[in-house]
Design a protein around this motif. Structure first.
Motif, PDB file in Angstrom:
ATOM      1  N   ALA B  70      98.502  98.554  -0.202  1.00 38.12           N
ATOM      2  CA  ALA B  70      99.112  99.512   0.717  1.00 38.12           C
ATOM      3  C   ALA B  70     100.617  99.621   0.518  1.00 38.12           C
ATOM      4  N   LYS B  71     101.179  98.764  -0.320  1.00 39.81           N
ATOM      5  CA  LYS B  71     102.622  98.719  -0.573  1.00 39.81           C
ATOM      6  C   LYS B  71     103.400  98.531   0.717  1.00 39.81           C
ATOM      7  N   HIS B  72     103.026  97.516   1.475  1.00 39.78           N
ATOM      8  CA  HIS B  72     103.835  97.171   2.629  1.00 39.78           C
ATOM      9  C   HIS B  72     103.860  95.664   2.833  1.00 39.78           C
ATOM     10  N   PHE B  73     104.937  95.200   3.448  1.00 37.58           N
ATOM     11  CA  PHE B  73     105.116  93.794   3.739  1.00 37.58           C
ATOM     12  C   PHE B  73     105.808  93.648   5.080  1.00 37.58           C
ATOM     13  N   SER B  74     105.568  92.522   5.719  1.00 36.25           N
ATOM     14  CA  SER B  74     106.030  92.338   7.097  1.00 36.25           C
ATOM     15  C   SER B  74     106.637  90.959   7.291  1.00 36.25           C
ATOM     16  N   LEU B  75     107.570  90.891   8.219  1.00 36.26           N
ATOM     17  CA  LEU B  75     108.196  89.630   8.629  1.00 36.26           C
ATOM     18  C   LEU B  75     107.740  89.314  10.048  1.00 36.26           C
ATOM     19  N   HIS B  76     107.306  88.080  10.247  1.00 36.89           N
ATOM     20  CA  HIS B  76     106.858  87.646  11.567  1.00 36.89           C
ATOM     21  C   HIS B  76     107.713  86.450  11.985  1.00 36.89           C
ATOM     22  N   ILE B  77     108.315  86.552  13.151  1.00 37.81           N
ATOM     23  CA  ILE B  77     109.073  85.433  13.709  1.00 37.81           C
ATOM     24  C   ILE B  77     108.382  85.025  15.002  1.00 37.81           C
ATOM     25  N   THR B  78     107.942  83.791  15.067  1.00 37.50           N
ATOM     26  CA  THR B  78     107.273  83.312  16.281  1.00 37.50           C
ATOM     27  C   THR B  78     108.243  82.478  17.120  1.00 37.50           C
ATOM     28  N   GLU B  79     107.912  82.347  18.389  1.00 37.58           N
ATOM     29  CA  GLU B  79     108.707  81.535  19.320  1.00 37.58           C
ATOM     30  C   GLU B  79     110.196  81.845  19.186  1.00 37.58           C
ATOM     31  N   THR B  80     110.547  83.104  19.336  1.00 40.16           N
ATOM     32  CA  THR B  80     111.927  83.523  19.100  1.00 40.16           C
ATOM     33  C   THR B  80     112.915  82.785  19.996  1.00 40.16           C
ATOM     34  N   GLN B  81     114.112  82.577  19.428  1.00 39.15           N
ATOM     35  CA  GLN B  81     115.193  81.875  20.116  1.00 39.15           C
ATOM     36  C   GLN B  81     116.438  82.755  20.080  1.00 39.15           C
TER      37      GLN B  81
END
Lengths: 112, 111
Positions: B70-81
């Motif tokens: 699909a030519k896509h990529f993602s960033l996931h940040i958990t438990e944000t501070q």
């Protein structure tokens, strides 16, 4: 280990003048890249040097030029400055293979 | 040339919640996808990267996923501070010694 060092950090010029920015890469890094950052255009690639040779160049006019010295330090020059050249100019270094870039804090140029 | 699109442009999350930033790229030859974090007055700092032979990579609270089809990529940040508040940039490269960056996402973590 010292990071990428850029000088000067801030400078103000007037239209028509020229400017030279300097970059000292991380020790052992032989590749230096330059990027222009503006609010409107974001981060745009200017050029990349490795062992004193330009390996790639972005879509900027010939007024933008660069060079790299034998100690891997690099300079970029902008001649005949225009108002639109006001930007943060970022230098990044790497070992040379495609991959992680380490950025300096940039030189902020204001053209009046 | 490569064109990288990044969404959303701004993101506000409650401390402890997750944040997701998505990017698409146009050049199927791109094979390296880094994410940079830029704090005020500083240069971009690499926080995680992924190469095309991997679908997912995780480093503590940060993860990146890549879908080459699909030519896509993602960033996931958990438990944000609160210290996660910054501008995040995705980028793509195809071994031509230059990065094509997305427009950036300003992330604000509300205490």
């Amino acid at each position: 280990k010292a990071g990428v060092t850029q000088t000067p950090r801030y400078l103000i010029k007037t239209r028509g003048q020229q400017v030279t920015l300097s970059c000292s890469p991380i020790s052992g890094h032989r590749s230096v890249s330059w990027y222009q950052q503006t609010p409107g255009q974001g981060l745009q690639f200017l050029f990349e040097y490795f062992s004193e040779t330009q390996r790639n160049k972005g879509n900027f006019p010939g007024r933008f030029s660069g060079r790299q010295f034998s100690n891997s330090r690099s300079e970029m020059n902008v001649s005949t400055l225009e108002l639109g050249d006001s930007a943060l100019y970022l230098c990044a270094s790497s070992r040379g293979a495609p991959g992680e870039l380490f950025f300096g804090e940039g030189s902020r140029l204001t053209v009046l | 040339g490569e064109n990288v699109e990044q969404h959303p442009s701004t993101l506000s999350v409650q401390e402890g919640d997750s944040a997701v930033i998505k990017c698409t790229y146009s050049d199927s030859a791109s094979n390296y996808f880094p994410w940079y974090k830029q704090e005020l007055g500083k240069g971009p700092q690499l926080i995680i990267d992924i190469r095309s032979n991997v679908g997912e990579k995780k480093d503590q609270r940060i993860a990146v996923t890549l879908n080459k089809t699909a030519k896509h990529f993602s960033l996931h940040i958990t438990e944000t501070q609160p210290e996660d508040s910054a501008v995040y940039f995705c980028a793509a490269s195809n071994d031509d010694y230059k990065l094509s960056f997305g427009a950036g996402t300003t992330v604000t973590v509300r205490a």
